[in-house]
Structure formats: C-alpha cells, structure tokens
Design a protein around this motif. Structure first.
Motif, mmCIF file in Angstrom:
data_model
loop_
_atom_site.group_PDB
_atom_site.id
_atom_site.type_symbol
_atom_site.label_atom_id
_atom_site.label_comp_id
_atom_site.label_asym_id
_atom_site.label_seq_id
_atom_site.Cartn_x
_atom_site.Cartn_y
_atom_site.Cartn_z
ATOM 1 N N MET A 56 3.816 4.927 -5.243
ATOM 2 C CA MET A 56 2.614 4.516 -5.624
ATOM 3 C C MET A 56 1.749 4.960 -4.209
ATOM 4 O O MET A 56 0.640 5.527 -4.515
ATOM 5 C CB MET A 56 2.292 3.002 -5.777
ATOM 6 C CG MET A 56 2.915 2.305 -7.132
ATOM 7 S SD MET A 56 2.267 3.405 -8.490
ATOM 8 C CE MET A 56 3.833 3.378 -9.411
ATOM 9 N N ILE A 59 1.035 8.704 -4.613
ATOM 10 C CA ILE A 59 0.080 8.972 -5.402
ATOM 11 C C ILE A 59 -1.214 8.677 -4.863
ATOM 12 O O ILE A 59 -2.332 9.388 -4.949
ATOM 13 C CB ILE A 59 0.244 8.135 -6.964
ATOM 14 C CG1 ILE A 59 1.426 8.736 -7.413
ATOM 15 C CG2 ILE A 59 -0.999 8.299 -7.715
ATOM 16 C CD1 ILE A 59 1.735 8.203 -8.885
ATOM 17 N N ILE A 60 -1.517 7.424 -4.462
ATOM 18 C CA ILE A 60 -2.743 6.921 -3.807
ATOM 19 C C ILE A 60 -3.343 7.797 -2.723
ATOM 20 O O ILE A 60 -4.546 8.196 -2.767
ATOM 21 C CB ILE A 60 -2.730 5.639 -3.231
ATOM 22 C CG1 ILE A 60 -2.512 4.470 -4.618
ATOM 23 C CG2 ILE A 60 -3.904 4.980 -2.720
ATOM 24 C CD1 ILE A 60 -2.295 3.135 -4.403
ATOM 25 N N GLY A 64 -4.682 10.984 -4.605
ATOM 26 C CA GLY A 64 -5.984 10.175 -4.703
ATOM 27 C C GLY A 64 -6.730 10.672 -3.928
ATOM 28 O O GLY A 64 -8.129 10.532 -3.967
ATOM 29 N N LEU B 118 -0.823 -1.808 -7.510
ATOM 30 C CA LEU B 118 -0.889 -0.495 -6.849
ATOM 31 C C LEU B 118 -0.834 0.545 -7.898
ATOM 32 O O LEU B 118 -1.633 1.611 -7.969
ATOM 33 C CB LEU B 118 0.155 -0.580 -5.810
ATOM 34 C CG LEU B 118 0.269 -0.987 -4.501
ATOM 35 C CD1 LEU B 118 1.437 -0.410 -3.758
ATOM 36 C CD2 LEU B 118 -1.116 -0.122 -3.708
ATOM 37 N N TYR B 119 -0.059 0.184 -8.978
ATOM 38 C CA TYR B 119 -0.190 1.325 -10.102
ATOM 39 C C TYR B 119 -1.398 1.325 -10.790
ATOM 40 O O TYR B 119 -1.918 2.559 -10.771
ATOM 41 C CB TYR B 119 0.960 0.777 -11.136
ATOM 42 C CG TYR B 119 0.959 1.547 -12.327
ATOM 43 C CD1 TYR B 119 1.680 2.527 -12.545
ATOM 44 C CD2 TYR B 119 0.308 0.930 -13.595
ATOM 45 C CE1 TYR B 119 1.815 3.269 -13.572
ATOM 46 C CE2 TYR B 119 0.360 1.763 -14.616
ATOM 47 C CZ TYR B 119 1.096 2.967 -14.746
ATOM 48 O OH TYR B 119 1.220 3.687 -15.752
ATOM 49 N N PHE B 121 -4.514 0.943 -9.145
ATOM 50 C CA PHE B 121 -5.271 1.481 -8.310
ATOM 51 C C PHE B 121 -4.814 3.194 -8.192
ATOM 52 O O PHE B 121 -5.672 3.881 -8.080
ATOM 53 C CB PHE B 121 -4.899 0.870 -6.977
ATOM 54 C CG PHE B 121 -5.834 1.371 -5.855
ATOM 55 C CD1 PHE B 121 -7.235 0.889 -5.920
ATOM 56 C CD2 PHE B 121 -5.465 1.803 -4.728
ATOM 57 C CE1 PHE B 121 -8.235 1.273 -4.960
ATOM 58 C CE2 PHE B 121 -6.261 2.148 -3.647
ATOM 59 C CZ PHE B 121 -7.711 1.801 -3.809
ATOM 60 N N ALA B 122 -3.551 3.276 -8.256
ATOM 61 C CA ALA B 122 -3.146 4.657 -8.408
ATOM 62 C C ALA B 122 -3.717 5.527 -9.482
ATOM 63 O O ALA B 122 -4.107 6.642 -9.287
ATOM 64 C CB ALA B 122 -1.573 4.868 -8.078
#
Lengths: 204, 337
Positions: A56, A59-60, A64, B118-119, B121-122
């Motif tokens: 995660m 990804i963030i 992102g 978090l998922y 948010f991602a």
C-alpha cells in the motif's frame, strides 16, 4: 499454492512486459503510464509476500505521488519535435558500456559468493519476535526504535532536497497582486451597512 | 488442471457473487444519488427539479442513461485513442474497486484486510490518473487545463486527508475498517475529533471535485474541464465513477467519524435495527450535506483553493496529529499501550 504461483507469474509477467514497453515506446507519456503499471504489479508481488503494508505504501508514495508529478512534467513536454530516430543511435555505445559494467559486476558477485547455508552469519542484533503482530506493527516497532537514526537521516535528506528545490525555483515577480486574507478580515468594522430610505439618501 | 478448477471454481464463483452484491446496490445508489442531488439542488433554488419521467421524476436518471447509451462515441481526430478510451474505464474501475473493503455491517464485507484504510487511500490516490489521462489524450487545451488543475487539487488535499486519517488511527490502533468502527462503540469520533471531521469533510469535497471545488470542470472557464471531448458511454463512465467516488467519501466519513453501522445509542429499539440500515442512513445524511454544499456555496477561486489546502488544512491537521498523540500518550489513553 498453485493459485499463488499463477498470480505470481501474472504479476511478474506484466512487470517484465511493461518495463520493456517503458524503454521501447516512442511516446514519453506512454512510457510513464507503463512505468506506473509495473509499479502497481510490484505492489501485487508484495501482497503475495504478505507484506500488504509495503504494497500500500508503494502505491500511495510512488504511484499516487511521485509518478503523478512525473506524468505532470512529461505531459507538458513537446515530444512531437523531440523524438528523432537518428538520435537514438548515438546513445548505443554508452548503453553497451553500462550493460557491460553491470554484467561484470554481477559475475564478480556471483563468483565470490558461496551458496553455502552453513556460511551465513547470524546477525549481531537479531530482530525482535514478530509473531502475532500485524505487518504495520512489526515495521513500526523496528523502524522507530532500532533504526530511528536512519529514519531521521532520510527525513532530513528529503527536507534538504525539498528546501533546495524551492530556493532554486523561487523568484520574486513584480506587479503581482496578492490576496491578504487578514487585511480583508480587518476591514470588517470599517464598513457600515445603511438602510437607505427612498427619496432621502445618506449623509457622507 | 482439473484439480485446480475443482478447488477454485466454487471460491471464484462466490467471489463473483459477492462482487455483484456490491456492484448492483452501488449502481442503484448512484442512480438515487444523482436524482437526490438534482432534487435537493432544485429545492434550494425553489425549482421542481426532475418531475416528468416516472413518478416524481424517479426514472429521469435511467432515461438519461439510456439516452447516453444510444449516442455516438466521438473520438477526436488528434487524440491518443487508446489512452482516451482507457481513461474513463480506469476511473470507474478504481472507484468500484475501493468498495471491496467497505464494511456495511459487522462482518459484512468482501475483503476484511488488515490495511483496509490504506487500501482505500491508495485506490483513491490512483483516481487522479483517469483524469490526467483523459485531459492529456484529448489533445485539446481545455481538457488539458482541467486535468492539470484536477491533479494539483487532488494531490494537495490528499495530504490533509492522510493526516486526518492518522489522527483517527491514533485513537483506534488498527488499520482495519471494522476495528475502526468497533472502536467508536462508546463515542463516535466526530465528538472528540470535531475539527478533523470538518477538515475531512471539506477535503472530501475537494478530493471528489465537488462544488465549491469543481474547478477542474469549471464550466465558466474551461467548458467542461477534462471531460470536454467525451460523449456517449465514456462520459457516462466518468459520471458514474465520480458519483461512486462521492458515495465512497460519504461512506468513509461515516466509518471514520460517525460510527459506521453502530446505532446512535445502544438501547433496545435502536440496536434491534440491522446495522446496514444505520450505515445507509448515515451515508445518505452525509450525501445530503454534500448536496446542500453544492447548492449554496459559491465556487472557490483556484488560488484560494490552494491556500486553503496548503496553508490552512495542512498545518491544522499536522498540529492535530501532534496534539492527539500527545494527549493520548500523557493520559495513557493510547490503544495498545
């Protein structure tokens, strides 16, 4: 087990293909999009490893935030004029040089390493016991205690980089009107709302 | 291979069934949200809103959808056609994917994963790609400006949303959405964390490009922003993705601050009502707030939007993270300590 293997091949296959596409597509924006695809699939590999927190965060942070800025910059390039096929040939010698250096290094490492399990040394500070802890807890309990120095150092390095880039690009422009909110709010008491009677007007 | 099919066939079929159980109510919810949005907006302005198709105009949205299906999909000449068509699909797929971890009731969730918040948010931070791709591939100046604005706006407000989520997580001690709701059994988080509730609500408006922050599609300046060149089905995909995102943000507000599926007070007639009813009621309430804001707040100027995000919300939420953790630490309230 088989399903896990299948998903592994799916993710890694997509990573390989999209990484190839990153360097082979002509359009820089497509390259960035394929790069993002390979980031996403790398996150998938982390999930297979039961490292969902890392997946995660990957990804963030990378997809992102970092890749968005990447795409932002690349989108504004005038790539229609910058792509020239004759130019590609002049980079081949450098590419070959880097490739040769990299392969030599790999070979040296492989020759010197003995794949012998009895040779592996026990870490001087073995990590604490993580059983029963979730991913996030385990990373947090190590990152903010044993590795706090490295964590803070990397934070400072990032801060320096950020301040540096802001200082380098900051310029004062003349003749720009800015809104000062506090000034606007202070005007509040100086304004009178007057109920004007018809036919009479107001005293100034 | 046969063994593999036997082992996984039932499992895959159950997952597909669960996905349909999420997807169908979600589509219905989007239709109702679109209708409610227009009705509330109309009521504020003393208009009637949609009232011709079906009873009380209830079939207006399906009728609009039908119209869009039969419209021609126009591909602009200079556009990057693949990216142009992928962009709306990405927007819709991402907005639906985020719903996989949303718990509607205790235990009623497709994937009860450890890092649920978090998922979400991602996935919502990926949503910006659909808009960026749409704006760039249209090869036209208004969509491009819209995409640039939207990307800058979403990235800015994500920062403060992240910090608000951290303050909630400090009070919970887990990233799991079900546990976040269960931690509010004694008190809903919007009471102790009221300023953060406000910050989250406004940031959610900005994150979903809702008015008063709908600058990416500011029709007075940019025609229709990033979706200017879209028509027919791709446009519908964008609109559905946008509204599913809005509903997701309403659900997030409910889960983080309004106690998810928990009844307001844990006494007999209230706790006999099934949890998902409470959840739906709270999501509807938050959506009502969204619609009211759209109806009576004028659009922000772009520099004001950036000022609010970076100079007001970011310091405020950063301070809240420090303050919350200090209070929890000194009064020994922190979970797991």
């Amino acid at each position: 087990m088989t399903a896990q293997l299948l998903t592994f091949y799916l993710f890694s296959g997509v990573i390989l293909i999209s990484s190839l596409m990153v360097i082979s597509t002509k359009n820089p924006v497509h390259s960035v999009l394929f790069l993002i695809l390979s980031f996403l699939n790398a996150a998938g590999l982390f999930v297979i490893l039961h490292a969902e927190f890392l997946a995660m965060i990957l990804i963030i942070v990378y997809v992102g935030a970092v890749a968005v800025l990447f795409l932002f910059v690349v989108m504004m390039l005038d790539f229609k004029t910058s792509i020239n096929k004759d130019n590609i040939l002049q980079y081949i010698p450098i590419g070959i040089l880097i490739g040769v250096v990299f392969i030599t290094e790999l070979i040296i490492v492989l020759i010197n390493t003995k794949f012998d399990l009895s040779n592996i040394q026990v870490l001087p500070n073995p990590l604490s016991d993580f059983t029963g802890k979730s991913n996030t807890e385990a990373i947090g309990s190590v990152l903010y205690t044993d590795y706090i120095l490295y964590f803070q150092l990397s934070g400072v390095i990032l801060l320096v980089a950020m301040i540096g880039s802001i200082v380098l690009t900051l310029r004062e422009r003349e003749g720009v009107k800015r809104q000062v909110v506090s000034e606007q709010l202070q005007r509040q008491g100086k304004i009178d709302l007057v109920d004007v009677k018809p036919g009479k007007g107001v005293d100034i | 291979m046969i063994n593999l099919v036997q082992t996984y066939f039932i499992e895959v079929m159950t997952i597909i069934l669960y996905c349909l159980l999420i997807f169908v109510p979600l589509l219905l919810g989007v239709v109702m949200a679109l209708y409610a949005d227009r009705k509330i907006w109309a009521a504020v302005q003393k208009r009637r809103g949609p009232n011709v198709v079906g009873p009380y105009g209830l079939f207006q949205v399906p009728a609009d959808g039908l119209k869009f299906i039969f419209k021609e999909i126009i591909l602009p000449d200079g556009s990057d056609k693949t990216v142009f068509l992928i962009a709306p699909i990405i927007t819709l797929a991402l907005s639906i994917a985020a719903w996989a971890v949303v718990p509607v009731q205790a235990g009623v969730v497709l994937a009860n994963i450890n890092v649920g918040i978090l998922y979400i948010f991602a996935i919502s931070s990926l949503g910006v790609y659909g808009i960026l791709m749409a704006g760039w591939s249209s090869n036209s100046k208004y969509p491009f400006f819209g995409a640039l604005r939207s990307a800058a706006q979403m990235v800015s407000y994500e920062v403060s949303i992240g910090f608000v989520i951290i303050t909630v997580l400090l009070c919970v001690g887990s990233l799991n959405l079900t546990e976040i709701v269960m931690a509010q059994k004694t008190m809903w988080f919007f009471i102790p964390l009221f300023p953060m509730f406000i910050v989250f609500f406004i940031s959610a408006l900005a994150e979903t490009n809702r008015p008063p922050f709908d600058l990416p599609e500011a029709e007075s300046e940019l025609v229709a922003g990033y979706q200017t060149e879209y028509s027919g089905m791709p446009f519908v995909l964008f609109m559905f993705g946008e509204y599913i995102n809005i509903l997701l943000m309403c659900a997030m507000t409910t889960i983080l601050f309004l106690g998810g599926w928990l009844p307001p007070i844990d006494i007999y007639p209230l706790n006999a009502v099934p949890g998902f009813v409470w959840f739906l009621l709270k999501v509807t309430f938050v959506f009502y707030l969204f619609a009211m804001v759209k109806a009576f707040v004028p659009r922000y100027r772009y520099d004001q939007l950036m000022r609010l995000g970076w100079k007001v919300f970011l310091p405020l939420s950063l301070f809240a993270v420090v303050a919350t953790s200090s209070i929890l630490f000194f009064f020994n309230l922190a979970p797991g300590m």
